[in-house]
Scaffold this active site. Structure first.
Site, PDB file in Angstrom:
ATOM      1  N   GLY A 503     -30.468  26.554  -0.947  1.00 39.27           N
ATOM      2  CA  GLY A 503     -29.230  25.785  -0.869  1.00 39.27           C
ATOM      3  C   GLY A 503     -29.404  24.372  -1.393  1.00 39.27           C
ATOM      4  N   ALA A 543     -40.891  21.899   3.296  1.00 39.03           N
ATOM      5  CA  ALA A 543     -41.669  20.668   3.192  1.00 39.03           C
ATOM      6  C   ALA A 543     -41.239  19.849   1.974  1.00 39.03           C
ATOM      7  CB  ALA A 543     -43.176  20.955   3.149  1.00 39.03           C
ATOM      8  N   ALA A 730     -39.670  12.683 -10.458  1.00 39.26           N
ATOM      9  CA  ALA A 730     -38.877  13.213  -9.341  1.00 39.26           C
ATOM     10  C   ALA A 730     -39.764  13.716  -8.203  1.00 39.26           C
ATOM     11  CB  ALA A 730     -37.974  14.329  -9.825  1.00 39.26           C
ATOM     12  N   GLY A 734     -35.311  16.641   0.222  1.00 40.15           N
ATOM     13  CA  GLY A 734     -34.688  17.625   1.111  1.00 40.15           C
ATOM     14  C   GLY A 734     -34.693  17.279   2.583  1.00 40.15           C
ATOM     15  N   GLU A 735     -35.817  16.836   3.100  1.00 42.08           N
ATOM     16  CA  GLU A 735     -35.920  16.656   4.541  1.00 42.08           C
ATOM     17  C   GLU A 735     -35.744  15.210   4.990  1.00 42.08           C
ATOM     18  OE1 GLU A 735     -39.284  19.369   6.122  1.00 42.08           O
ATOM     19  OE2 GLU A 735     -39.687  18.866   4.050  1.00 42.08           O
TER      20      GLU A 735
END
Lengths: 775, 184
Positions: A503, A543, A730, A734-735
């Site tokens: 996602g 992660a 980059a 995400g987290e």
């Protein structure tokens, strides 16, 4: 031209010497059409001919010895095709991200542990069969509280995990008492006693954090197809290669005989890294029955049977001088591991943020992990960092208030320049100061006392808070990340990446990286993802590692493919391959741009029946540089002092990530992390019965996750800074945005209502208690 | 004193999972006609089956998802006679004679409708699992409120959870469509 430093095996490709044409653009995700039209196929949507349904019988006790299991009545029920339990598989070891675990041990150690499993022609028959299985339990005393479990007199928990020194996530030794591996992990530097002597103010507090459940909207689902020789698992996991590894090992099959396919899956957030326990039982049933098996967990099973974020308790003491200089920090964090965990590679992660984020010469931090008779724990969106940041950043605000200093100034005063303050190791990049400035400016931190007058009247109080953070999530061992790029004669390009798109838009980013490096439009690149069949080994999507780890591999593969194409093209353009450049589907000679041909024309030069195929592989991070991402959030909250309700009104989120590949995909990660963080901070309150260990709210009505109504205004800011080790710089996003939500909201609540709350979640009840309005 | 846990243990001694189905009822096969996205489907169903089950398992229209099977998460939301309903807690036999609309009916062939396009454009989706339900909730909302406020949209989709947290973009997408701002 900057030096080629990309973290790849072999010689890194030269950086592109032209402006980006794909990277940095808000390109719509490549699987959007399938997702909005209902054609995206998730594991539970798959129906195969002759498919059976599997169900798992779970133990109702928190700790018990299985004296006897009688499955004969279940086996005799018409329609039942296979039954497994410790009767037929007493010594079976399953693997969870390569951690060996007992499948059917004699001692069951938490409410919900698997005792038997059934495959039958339909779900009714499977459920009826479960009821026919008779189990004699001898109940044993159980321990749920980790501090209780540390006492020498405590009941001993039998963990599911089996020590295995070859697996970094597994314990290296059996617990002593209930202490993980029989030892704690300690980080120290300087002289603690002297540090506290030097302090003008010393503050001690205790911080508690609750479990957090992933609550993915798709419950764990799989369809397993076994043809007698090969297995295909249509799964909902986050790592196809990791699941293939685990299932193959568990069933004694070679890995190449276990193909795992996940094109779409309904949310992971860390919980689906590696093969989950239910999948081993279902796969075994498929082998036994010789027919495809579908298994879908129910919502309550989803809560009680899969690993979640650990509950913790931290004792923290810090000393500071009146001028804001930190002098000492001493802490002890106790984690509840439950009966098993992916804890092995996280032994420093909870205390690492406190150890590193601020300059402090004297530090002693201890991390204590304890087994109890509660469910499994494991990865979840910044699993340890979100907790470690909470107690550190909460404490920083408390210190600032005690010495009468602006909390932002206190953080800037103790800004840490080095990744390792003793060895003075540099960071590959760090712009946390910029993040702090941008996030606080965005909500007018300078005038944060603008609410003081209004707050004097009525029950509604407004306030502002902030927190900083660091996040790793880049280039972690164990390490294997490879990708292929194929250029076809018809001008199409394929990226083959064994990653799962959970996602975050991972499939889209792989296509964008290849398109940029090859110099073609992104719509001429097709990503093949989520399938061990056509791809090379790749990490699981967790992660925050996919861009940082697979990015360099894809760029290298694309650069190698481009080189081969240029070799074919050069002669036709009367130039050397090294003189050629490509962008937006056109190949040109750099010194004479009139000489050019389209990418499609160049592909026609590939000999008939052939294609160009090239690989790329990431190499591990070097040890002499520290790779982190950093960020800061500032938020505005409203506290209703009559009801105790807290509303987050605005969050400004500044995250340093090197380079934004796709702005709208990155912003989505800010939203996702912050919203899940608001759940963690204010709403998500799992309750376990203290007598039986039974979870009392394993459902989405009482375990409340945020709806559209709880969402604040979110202002995302992405701070870019060159980091040539990564694909176009980059790194990870995400987290990280979940990490500072809890402390910044908690600090804002103090600013609004003058109450310090040190336990998560901050429920209305907790607010009223802190206000002295409730017992 | 008996704890809640002990009570639960007594009530659910075997599996500790919700046996959401209707096992005490005998299986009874009925032929029903369902009107879905304007098409009539005559099918034999187990009278105990929910609408979501029949759509997914019998008719193989798997665009409608399930997340809890007991009206908690909203993932199975579709439109029945103009109103959004949780299809996991409606029996298929109850839906006979009703006008059912699902995600499969939004696009005309391969042409996405403006709402679908706006979702893609605004990145109003991550894992995508809740998106069919979100789109149906938004569709129903826009029929009764042509010019919704941001608050109307938040309320209109509040029955559907999105754990990925795509809410800000979902709200933006719905507002874009209501203002005619979709150009893709």
């Amino acid at each position: 031209m900057t030096e080629a430093k990309l973290l790849v095996q072999g010689i890194p490709p030269e950086p592109l010497d032209r402006p980006f044409t794909v990277i940095g653009h808000s390109i719509s995700r490549i699987d959007g059409v399938e997702k909005v039209s209902g054609t995206a196929e998730y594991a539970g949507d798959i129906q195969l001919p002759n498919m059976l349904c599997a169900k798992i019988l779970r133990c109702p006790h928190a700790h018990a010895r299985i004296l006897k299991i009688d499955t004969s009545k279940a086996e005799a029920l018409p329609g039942v095709k296979a039954v497994i339990s410790r009767n037929n598989f007493p010594d079976w070891l399953t693997y969870w991200y390569l951690i060996p675990q007992f499948a059917f041990p004699e001692i069951v150690s938490y409410v919900g542990q698997e005792v038997a499993a059934v495959a039958a022609v339909d779900i009714d028959t499977a459920e009826r069969a479960l009821k026919l299985i008779e189990v004699d339990y001898q109940e044993l005393p159980a321990v749920f509280d980790p501090e209780e479990a540390l006492k020498p007199t405590s009941q001993k928990v039998t963990p599911l995990d089996v020590p295995d020194s070859t697996c970094p996530r597994a314990p290296a030794a059996w617990p002593v008492g209930n202490l993980y591996e029989g030892k704690t992990d300690i980080h120290t530097r300087g002289d603690i006693a002297k540090g506290f002597q030097d302090a003008d103010v010393v503050i001690e507090e205790v911080y508690n954090t609750s479990y957090q459940f992933h609550a993915t909207l798709q419950t764990r689902s799989s369809v397993i197809d076994w043809d007698g020789e090969n297995m295909t698992v249509h799964d909902s996991c986050q790592g196809v290669w990791q699941v293939s590894q685990d299932i193959a090992k568990s069933l004694g099959l070679p890995m190449e005989k276990v193909r795992v396919v996940v094109k779409y899956q309904g949310g992971g957030f860390g919980s689906k890294a590696g093969a989950q326990r239910y999948l081993h039982y279902a796969s075994r049933l498929a082998m036994m029955a010789g027919r495809p098996v579908r298994i879908e967990l129910t919502r309550p099973e989803e809560f009680i049977s899969h690993p979640h974020r650990h509950a913790t308790k931290t004792y923290l003491k810090m000393g500071v001088k009146r001028d804001g200089t930190l002098t000492a920090m001493e802490g002890r964090s106790i984690l509840n591991l439950g009966v098993g965990s992916t804890y092995g590679n996280q032994k420093e992660k909870l205390i690492e943020t406190a150890f590193e984020l601020y300059e402090c010469p004297n530090v002693k931090l201890e991390q204590v992990a304890v087994y109890t008779n509660t469910p499994l724990t494991g990865y979840m969106r910044s699993v340890m960092r979100a907790i470690g940041d909470f107690f550190l950043e909460a404490h920083m605000d408390r210190l600032a208030v005690e010495i009468g200093m602006d909390p932002l100034d206190l953080r800037m005063k103790n800004y840490a320049v080095f990744g390792d303050q003793v060895k003075k190791l540099p960071y590959s990049a760090k712009n946390l100061d910029k993040c702090m400035k941008i996030s606080t400016d965005a909500i007018d931190w300078k005038h944060r006392d603008r609410f003081v007058e209004d707050n004097k009247n009525g029950p509604i109080k407004r306030g502002i808070g902030m927190a900083s953070y660091m996040y790793d999530g880049v280039g972690m061992a164990p390490f294997k990340a490879s990708a292929d790029v194929v250029i076809k004669r018809n001008g199409t390009v394929e990226v083959l990446a064994g990653v799962v798109d959970i996602g975050g838009g991972q499939a889209t980013m792989m296509a964008m990286l290849a398109a940029e490096e090859l110099g073609v439009n992104v719509n001429s690149v097709k990503t093949v993802w989520g399938d061990t069949g056509p791809t090379q080994f790749a990490p699981g999507t967790h992660a925050s590692r996919m861009t940082a780890e697979m990015g360099p591999a894809v760029v290298q593969a694309a650069a190698n493919a481009r080189k081969k194409l240029f070799e074919l093209t050069a002669q036709r353009l009367s130039a050397e391959p090294i003189e050629l450049r490509s962008a937006l589907g056109k190949i040109q000679v750099s010194r004479d741009q009139q000489r050019s041909m389209s990418f499609e024309e160049a592909c026609q030069l590939i000999p008939d029946g052939e294609e160009i195929r090239a690989s790329g592989s990431r190499k591990p991070n070097p040890k002499d540089i520290v790779f982190h991402t950093f960020g800061s959030q500032a938020c505005e909250v409203e506290v209703n002092t009559d009801t105790g309700a807290v509303r987050v009104l605005r969050v400004a989120s500044a995250h340093e990530l090197g380079k934004v590949l796709n702005p709208k995909l990155v912003d989505s990660q800010h939203y996702g992390g912050i919203i899940m963080g608001i759940g963690y901070t204010l709403l998500e309150d799992p309750e376990f019965d203290s007598k039986t260990g039974i979870m009392l709210n394993p459902d989405l009505h009482q375990y409340r996750i945020p709806t559209s109504l709880e969402v604040p205004e979110i202002l995302p800011f992405n701070i870019e800074a060159p980091d040539p080790f990564f694909a176009y710089s980059a790194k990870a996003v995400g987290e990280a945005p979940i990490v500072p939500v809890a402390p910044s909201v908690r600090n804002a609540i103090y600013h609004a209502a003058g109450i310090w709350i040190n336990s998560l979640p901050i429920t209305p009840d907790a607010v009223l208690k802190a206000l002295g309005k409730s017992k | 004193m008996t704890s809640i846990g002990e009570l639960r243990l007594h009530m659910e001694p075997k599996t500790l999972v919700d046996e959401n189905r209707h096992q005490n009822q005998p299986r009874r096969v009925r032929r029903i006609v369902l009107s879905i996205n304007g098409d009539s489907h005559s099918i034999e169903v187990d009278a105990r089956s929910t609408l979501a089950e029949v759509l997914r398992e019998n008719l193989r229209m798997t665009g409608t998802k399930l997340g809890c099977n007991r009206s908690e998460c909203g993932t199975c939301t579709l439109i029945m006679d103009g109103r959004t309903v949780f299809s996991c807690t409606i029996l298929a036999v109850e839906a006979e004679g009703k006008c059912i609309e699902t995600i499969e009916g939004l696009a005309s062939g391969s042409d996405l409708n403006p709402l679908q396009k706006a979702f893609i454009k605004n990145d109003a989706l991550q894992c995508g699992y809740c998106i069919p339900a979100m789109l149906m909730a938004a569709t129903a909302l826009l029929r009764v409120k042509m010019e919704p406020t941001e608050d109307d949209v938040r309320q209109g989709i509040a029955g559907v959870y999105c754990r990925c947290g795509a809410y800000p973009n979902i709200v933006r997408a719905v507002l874009d469509v209501s203002r005619g701002q979709v150009d893709c």
